[in-house]
Write a protein that holds these residues in place. Structure first.
Motif, PDB file in Angstrom:
ATOM      1  N   PHE A 173      42.702  37.208  46.746  1.00  0.00           N
ATOM      2  CA  PHE A 173      43.951  37.207  45.985  1.00  0.00           C
ATOM      3  C   PHE A 173      44.597  35.830  45.976  1.00  0.00           C
ATOM      4  CE2 PHE A 173      43.268  41.537  47.358  1.00  0.00           C
ATOM      5  CZ  PHE A 173      43.461  42.237  46.183  1.00  0.00           C
ATOM      6  N   LEU A 174      44.438  35.092  47.062  1.00  0.00           N
ATOM      7  CA  LEU A 174      45.046  33.766  47.158  1.00  0.00           C
ATOM      8  C   LEU A 174      44.394  32.769  46.218  1.00  0.00           C
ATOM      9  CD1 LEU A 174      45.518  33.606  51.025  1.00  0.00           C
ATOM     10  CD2 LEU A 174      47.297  33.945  49.297  1.00  0.00           C
ATOM     11  N   ALA A 175      43.186  33.061  45.760  1.00  0.00           N
ATOM     12  CA  ALA A 175      42.499  32.190  44.811  1.00  0.00           C
ATOM     13  C   ALA A 175      43.212  32.164  43.459  1.00  0.00           C
ATOM     14  CB  ALA A 175      41.052  32.639  44.636  1.00  0.00           C
ATOM     15  N   ARG A 176      43.977  33.219  43.168  1.00  0.00           N
ATOM     16  CA  ARG A 176      44.738  33.293  41.916  1.00  0.00           C
ATOM     17  C   ARG A 176      46.198  33.480  42.283  1.00  0.00           C
ATOM     18  NH1 ARG A 176      40.680  37.248  38.727  1.00  0.00           N
ATOM     19  NH2 ARG A 176      39.127  35.664  38.281  1.00  0.00           N
ATOM     20  N   SER A 177      46.963  32.443  42.191  1.00  0.00           N
ATOM     21  CA  SER A 177      48.323  32.435  42.725  1.00  0.00           C
ATOM     22  C   SER A 177      49.234  33.520  42.145  1.00  0.00           C
ATOM     23  CB  SER A 177      48.954  31.060  42.544  1.00  0.00           C
ATOM     24  OG  SER A 177      49.066  30.752  41.172  1.00  0.00           O
TER      25      SER A 177
END
Length: 141
Positions: A69-73
């Motif tokens: 999820f952190l890969a896509r802010s």
């Protein structure tokens, strides 16, 4: 006067004898962004315990579970922890024999296992570190 042992020997040890309190808890409606901030603010914590609105334990989540999820802010502000894959029950109970809990943790490859009461409320956590510290006591003489 001889001192009393801290816990009974051998198979009479229970999860209650080995569990530890754990202060890093979040609600299941915490966003991934907020959970990530907690990991950033406390770099030594390996996981966060997750509880529902009634205070019942829902499991635990690691930072690695948040990475996708952190890969896509934009996901981080709109996705709740309850929607993220994380370790869920069944959980350990305080009266469970410690050797049974240790074997369950080994089979499930758990480093930490939440301990709950019969209403599902979080009491503490059982860790492999604590189980290993008590392992000489668990071994038959």
């Amino acid at each position: 006067m001889a001192s009393q042992p801290l816990a009974p020997p051998g198979p009479r040890l229970t999860v209650a004898d080995a569990m530890e309190p754990y202060e890093h808890q979040i609600a299941d409606d915490t966003t991934i962004d907020q959970a990530n901030d907690l990991f950033d603010d406390n770099p030594g914590i390996p996981y966060l315990l997750v509880r529902d609105a009634a205070g019942r334990c829902e499991g635990l989540v690691t930072r690695s579970a948040l990475l996708v999820f952190l890969a896509r802010s934009w996901y981080t502000q709109h996705t709740f922890i309850r929607d993220v894959t994380h370790q869920r029950g069944p959980f350990a109970r305080p009266a469970m024999k410690l050797e049974f809990a240790a074997e369950a943790m080994r089979l499930k490859r758990l480093r930490a296992w939440p301990v709950v009461d019969y209403d599902g409320l979080l009491l503490g956590v059982l860790t492999t570190r604590r189980v290993n510290a008590l392992s000489p006591v668990l071994q038959p003489s």
